[in-house]
Design a protein around this motif. Structure first.
Motif, PDB file in Angstrom:
ATOM      1  N   GLU A  25     100.676 -17.982  20.400  1.00  0.00           N
ATOM      2  CA  GLU A  25      99.521 -16.820  19.631  1.00  0.00           C
ATOM      3  C   GLU A  25     100.571 -17.341  17.946  1.00  0.00           C
ATOM      4  OE1 GLU A  25     101.312 -13.388  20.600  1.00  0.00           O
ATOM      5  OE2 GLU A  25     100.026 -13.155  22.129  1.00  0.00           O
ATOM      6  N   ILE A  26      98.871 -17.776  17.555  1.00  0.00           N
ATOM      7  CA  ILE A  26      98.818 -17.993  16.426  1.00  0.00           C
ATOM      8  C   ILE A  26      97.949 -16.612  15.180  1.00  0.00           C
ATOM      9  CG2 ILE A  26      97.941 -19.584  14.120  1.00  0.00           C
ATOM     10  CD1 ILE A  26      97.844 -21.742  16.576  1.00  0.00           C
ATOM     11  N   TYR A  27      99.003 -16.667  14.174  1.00  0.00           N
ATOM     12  CA  TYR A  27      98.297 -15.385  13.998  1.00  0.00           C
ATOM     13  C   TYR A  27      97.931 -16.125  12.269  1.00  0.00           C
ATOM     14  CZ  TYR A  27      99.377 -11.549  17.240  1.00  0.00           C
ATOM     15  OH  TYR A  27      99.234 -10.488  18.263  1.00  0.00           O
ATOM     16  N   ALA A  28      97.103 -15.179  11.414  1.00  0.00           N
ATOM     17  CA  ALA A  28      96.579 -15.964  10.542  1.00  0.00           C
ATOM     18  C   ALA A  28      96.939 -14.511   9.402  1.00  0.00           C
ATOM     19  CB  ALA A  28      95.417 -15.543  10.344  1.00  0.00           C
ATOM     20  N   LYS A  29      97.197 -14.358   8.577  1.00  0.00           N
ATOM     21  CA  LYS A  29      97.297 -13.551   7.373  1.00  0.00           C
ATOM     22  C   LYS A  29      96.403 -13.179   6.128  1.00  0.00           C
ATOM     23  CE  LYS A  29     101.159 -11.461   3.958  1.00  0.00           C
ATOM     24  NZ  LYS A  29     100.458 -10.237   4.932  1.00  0.00           N
ATOM     25  N   SER A  62      90.357 -19.583  18.705  1.00  0.00           N
ATOM     26  CA  SER A  62      89.934 -21.305  18.861  1.00  0.00           C
ATOM     27  C   SER A  62      89.802 -21.431  17.075  1.00  0.00           C
ATOM     28  CB  SER A  62      88.933 -21.314  19.737  1.00  0.00           C
ATOM     29  OG  SER A  62      87.804 -20.715  19.801  1.00  0.00           O
ATOM     30  N   ALA A  63      88.656 -22.707  17.254  1.00  0.00           N
ATOM     31  CA  ALA A  63      88.212 -23.370  15.770  1.00  0.00           C
ATOM     32  C   ALA A  63      87.036 -24.088  16.546  1.00  0.00           C
ATOM     33  CB  ALA A  63      89.215 -24.857  15.109  1.00  0.00           C
ATOM     34  N   LYS A  64      85.223 -23.529  15.166  1.00  0.00           N
ATOM     35  CA  LYS A  64      84.607 -23.556  15.238  1.00  0.00           C
ATOM     36  C   LYS A  64      84.007 -23.760  13.585  1.00  0.00           C
ATOM     37  CE  LYS A  64      79.811 -22.489  16.409  1.00  0.00           C
ATOM     38  NZ  LYS A  64      79.024 -21.181  17.094  1.00  0.00           N
ATOM     39  N   GLU A  65      84.152 -25.541  13.230  1.00  0.00           N
ATOM     40  CA  GLU A  65      83.365 -26.016  12.910  1.00  0.00           C
ATOM     41  C   GLU A  65      84.067 -25.623  11.413  1.00  0.00           C
ATOM     42  OE1 GLU A  65      79.202 -25.577  12.176  1.00  0.00           O
ATOM     43  OE2 GLU A  65      78.878 -26.617  13.618  1.00  0.00           O
ATOM     44  N   ASP A  66      83.936 -24.273  10.214  1.00  0.00           N
ATOM     45  CA  ASP A  66      84.451 -23.836   9.639  1.00  0.00           C
ATOM     46  C   ASP A  66      84.911 -22.715   9.376  1.00  0.00           C
ATOM     47  OD1 ASP A  66      83.631 -26.030   7.171  1.00  0.00           O
ATOM     48  OD2 ASP A  66      82.320 -24.854   7.018  1.00  0.00           O
ATOM     49  N   PHE A  67      85.138 -22.460  10.914  1.00  0.00           N
ATOM     50  CA  PHE A  67      85.382 -20.203  11.248  1.00  0.00           C
ATOM     51  C   PHE A  67      86.466 -21.056  12.092  1.00  0.00           C
ATOM     52  CE2 PHE A  67      81.455 -20.115   9.027  1.00  0.00           C
ATOM     53  CZ  PHE A  67      81.392 -18.761   8.455  1.00  0.00           C
ATOM     54  N   TYR A  68      87.147 -19.264  12.297  1.00  0.00           N
ATOM     55  CA  TYR A  68      88.003 -19.892  13.304  1.00  0.00           C
ATOM     56  C   TYR A  68      87.504 -18.181  14.214  1.00  0.00           C
ATOM     57  CZ  TYR A  68      91.809 -22.053  11.175  1.00  0.00           C
ATOM     58  OH  TYR A  68      92.773 -22.811  10.169  1.00  0.00           O
ATOM     59  N   VAL A  75      88.576  -6.251  18.500  1.00  0.00           N
ATOM     60  CA  VAL A  75      86.941  -6.916  18.151  1.00  0.00           C
ATOM     61  C   VAL A  75      87.133  -8.261  18.520  1.00  0.00           C
ATOM     62  CG1 VAL A  75      84.966  -6.844  16.808  1.00  0.00           C
ATOM     63  CG2 VAL A  75      86.871  -4.832  17.117  1.00  0.00           C
ATOM     64  N   PHE A  76      86.450  -9.040  18.573  1.00  0.00           N
ATOM     65  CA  PHE A  76      86.229 -10.043  18.427  1.00  0.00           C
ATOM     66  C   PHE A  76      85.556 -10.824  17.393  1.00  0.00           C
ATOM     67  CE2 PHE A  76      88.346  -9.398  22.228  1.00  0.00           C
ATOM     68  CZ  PHE A  76      89.260 -10.440  23.535  1.00  0.00           C
ATOM     69  N   GLY A  77      85.541 -11.810  17.323  1.00  0.00           N
ATOM     70  CA  GLY A  77      84.782 -12.105  16.152  1.00  0.00           C
ATOM     71  C   GLY A  77      84.915 -13.558  14.645  1.00  0.00           C
ATOM     72  N   TYR A  78      84.660 -13.879  14.103  1.00  0.00           N
ATOM     73  CA  TYR A  78      84.433 -15.004  12.977  1.00  0.00           C
ATOM     74  C   TYR A  78      85.498 -14.479  11.941  1.00  0.00           C
ATOM     75  CZ  TYR A  78      82.586 -17.234  17.278  1.00  0.00           C
ATOM     76  OH  TYR A  78      81.824 -17.450  18.390  1.00  0.00           O
ATOM     77  N   VAL A  79      85.907 -15.093  11.617  1.00  0.00           N
ATOM     78  CA  VAL A  79      86.524 -15.433  10.413  1.00  0.00           C
ATOM     79  C   VAL A  79      86.193 -17.011   9.135  1.00  0.00           C
ATOM     80  CG1 VAL A  79      89.329 -15.652  10.477  1.00  0.00           C
ATOM     81  CG2 VAL A  79      88.506 -14.340   8.686  1.00  0.00           C
ATOM     82  N   LYS A  80      86.782 -17.310   8.635  1.00  0.00           N
ATOM     83  CA  LYS A  80      86.541 -18.499   7.626  1.00  0.00           C
ATOM     84  C   LYS A  80      87.522 -18.920   6.871  1.00  0.00           C
ATOM     85  CE  LYS A  80      83.876 -19.305   4.242  1.00  0.00           C
ATOM     86  NZ  LYS A  80      83.150 -19.305   2.653  1.00  0.00           N
ATOM     87  N   GLN A  81      87.548 -19.978   7.459  1.00  0.00           N
ATOM     88  CA  GLN A  81      88.692 -20.838   7.363  1.00  0.00           C
ATOM     89  C   GLN A  81      89.974 -20.624   6.590  1.00  0.00           C
ATOM     90  OE1 GLN A  81      89.577 -24.605   9.715  1.00  0.00           O
ATOM     91  NE2 GLN A  81      87.855 -23.849  11.526  1.00  0.00           N
ATOM     92  N   ILE A 185     101.136 -22.833   8.404  1.00  0.00           N
ATOM     93  CA  ILE A 185     101.315 -24.037   9.131  1.00  0.00           C
ATOM     94  C   ILE A 185      99.970 -24.378   8.268  1.00  0.00           C
ATOM     95  CG2 ILE A 185     100.627 -24.121  11.784  1.00  0.00           C
ATOM     96  CD1 ILE A 185     101.147 -22.170  12.457  1.00  0.00           C
ATOM     97  N   SER A 186     100.745 -25.643   8.371  1.00  0.00           N
ATOM     98  CA  SER A 186      99.329 -26.646   7.622  1.00  0.00           C
ATOM     99  C   SER A 186      99.570 -28.073   8.510  1.00  0.00           C
ATOM    100  CB  SER A 186     100.720 -27.495   6.619  1.00  0.00           C
ATOM    101  OG  SER A 186     101.531 -28.473   6.877  1.00  0.00           O
ATOM    102  N   SER A 187      99.532 -28.168   9.628  1.00  0.00           N
ATOM    103  CA  SER A 187      99.518 -28.867  10.145  1.00  0.00           C
ATOM    104  C   SER A 187      97.926 -28.314  11.057  1.00  0.00           C
ATOM    105  CB  SER A 187     100.638 -29.611  11.529  1.00  0.00           C
ATOM    106  OG  SER A 187     100.259 -28.448  12.076  1.00  0.00           O
ATOM    107  N   PRO A 188      97.008 -29.554  12.042  1.00  0.00           N
ATOM    108  CA  PRO A 188      95.556 -29.001  12.181  1.00  0.00           C
ATOM    109  C   PRO A 188      95.778 -27.792  13.641  1.00  0.00           C
ATOM    110  CG  PRO A 188      96.359 -31.351  11.817  1.00  0.00           C
ATOM    111  CD  PRO A 188      97.372 -30.720  12.276  1.00  0.00           C
ATOM    112  N   LEU A 189      95.471 -26.952  14.043  1.00  0.00           N
ATOM    113  CA  LEU A 189      95.334 -26.203  15.033  1.00  0.00           C
ATOM    114  C   LEU A 189      94.350 -26.305  15.998  1.00  0.00           C
ATOM    115  CD1 LEU A 189      95.213 -22.669  12.879  1.00  0.00           C
ATOM    116  CD2 LEU A 189      97.402 -23.724  13.212  1.00  0.00           C
ATOM    117  N   PHE A 190      94.397 -26.041  17.077  1.00  0.00           N
ATOM    118  CA  PHE A 190      93.895 -26.217  18.392  1.00  0.00           C
ATOM    119  C   PHE A 190      93.783 -27.536  18.494  1.00  0.00           C
ATOM    120  CE2 PHE A 190      93.043 -21.841  16.402  1.00  0.00           C
ATOM    121  CZ  PHE A 190      93.190 -21.276  17.164  1.00  0.00           C
ATOM    122  N   THR A 191      94.371 -28.389  18.757  1.00  0.00           N
ATOM    123  CA  THR A 191      94.403 -29.844  19.244  1.00  0.00           C
ATOM    124  C   THR A 191      94.061 -29.941  21.009  1.00  0.00           C
ATOM    125  OG1 THR A 191      96.327 -30.025  20.625  1.00  0.00           O
ATOM    126  CG2 THR A 191      96.764 -30.509  17.989  1.00  0.00           C
TER     127      THR A 191
END
Length: 256
Positions: A25-29, A62-68, A75-81, A185-191
């Motif tokens: 699991e990857i959490y973002a603050k 997951s990742a989609k262009e400029d969003f996660y 609630v499921f949705g999107y947040v800017k990376q 985490i500085s490495s790319p996510l969702f390889t």
């Protein structure tokens, strides 16, 4: 039989890969103010659901262009990376908790968007406090010279989500800052490896069939010569002339 064995051999490997991806699991603050949670991966006003509480977390999926693509509570949705900081750790309290009550005597409407003219989803009764709070957003100033702040909530009795006008709410609890922090985490996510673990059952079936066909062809070629040998005709018994006769007689002893 060979095909069934091959599926049983490859399926556990796919399952293990899936389990590994899901267990990571990857959490973002949310480290700054004015960070929105979106209904679609588009930075438009109509796509904004609510402001994410500062210092808390979203679960990245997951990742989609400029969003996660992410989850906040249920609630499921999107947040800017660029608006969040992925971290290597699982927070104890990733989501903010708050409570308040409705004091409107006639109840308070739960609306599809933050304005009184929007579709009413439900009515929260007088002194109701039975709901889940997610965040705030600026909307219509329904009462002149009052607040334009609305709350995005879920009414527990119906399970419906929507907006309530904050002017008719009170006893709002204080949201304490979340001080939890982890290694960034500085490495790319969702390889590609993680993405492949999320293949649909239909896609996995085609992969198994595609890999299995060459093996079946090889197996067929190996058993093909034996099939032809079984189909070869047996030698017919020969007939011979007896005792100077000019015709042939069949002798049963020739079969022995």
């Amino acid at each position: 039989m060979f095909f069934a064995f091959f599926i049983s051999f490859i399926s556990p490997q796919i399952s293990e890969q899936k389990a590994f991806a899901k267990s990571t699991e990857i959490y973002a603050k949310i480290t700054s103010n004015n960070i929105y949670f979106y209904s679609l991966a588009e930075e438009k006003e109509e796509c904004k659901l609510f402001l994410l509480p500062t210092s808390y977390f979203v679960l990245l999926l997951s990742a989609k262009e400029d969003f996660y693509y992410a989850k906040y509570q249920d609630v499921f949705g999107y947040v800017k990376q660029s608006d969040v900081v992925p971290m290597r750790g699982v927070p104890s309290n990733p989501y903010a908790k708050a409570s308040f009550r409705v004091f409107a005597l006639d109840g308070l409407g739960l609306f599809k968007s933050p304005k009184m003219s929007a579709e009413k989803i439900a009515t929260l009764p007088y002194l109701c406090d039975d709901f889940t709070f997610y965040g705030c957003i600026n909307g219509e100033e329904a009462v002149p010279n009052k607040s334009n702040q609305w709350y995005f909530v879920k009414y527990s009795q119906s399970g419906k989500m929507g907006y309530v006008y904050s002017v008719f709410c009170d006893n709002f609890s204080t949201i304490a800052p979340n001080t939890e922090t982890f290694e960034v985490i500085s490495s790319p996510l969702f390889t590609e490896e993680e993405a492949s673990a999320e293949l649909s059952p239909v896609a996995m079936t085609f992969i198994v069939i595609g890999v299995s066909l060459p093996c079946l062809i090889v197996l067929y070629l190996l058993i093909k010569p034996n099939m032809y040998k079984e189909k070869l005709p047996k030698d017919k018994p020969q007939y011979k002339a007896k005792n100077g006769r000019d015709y042939f007689e069949f002798d049963e002893s020739d079969l022995n």
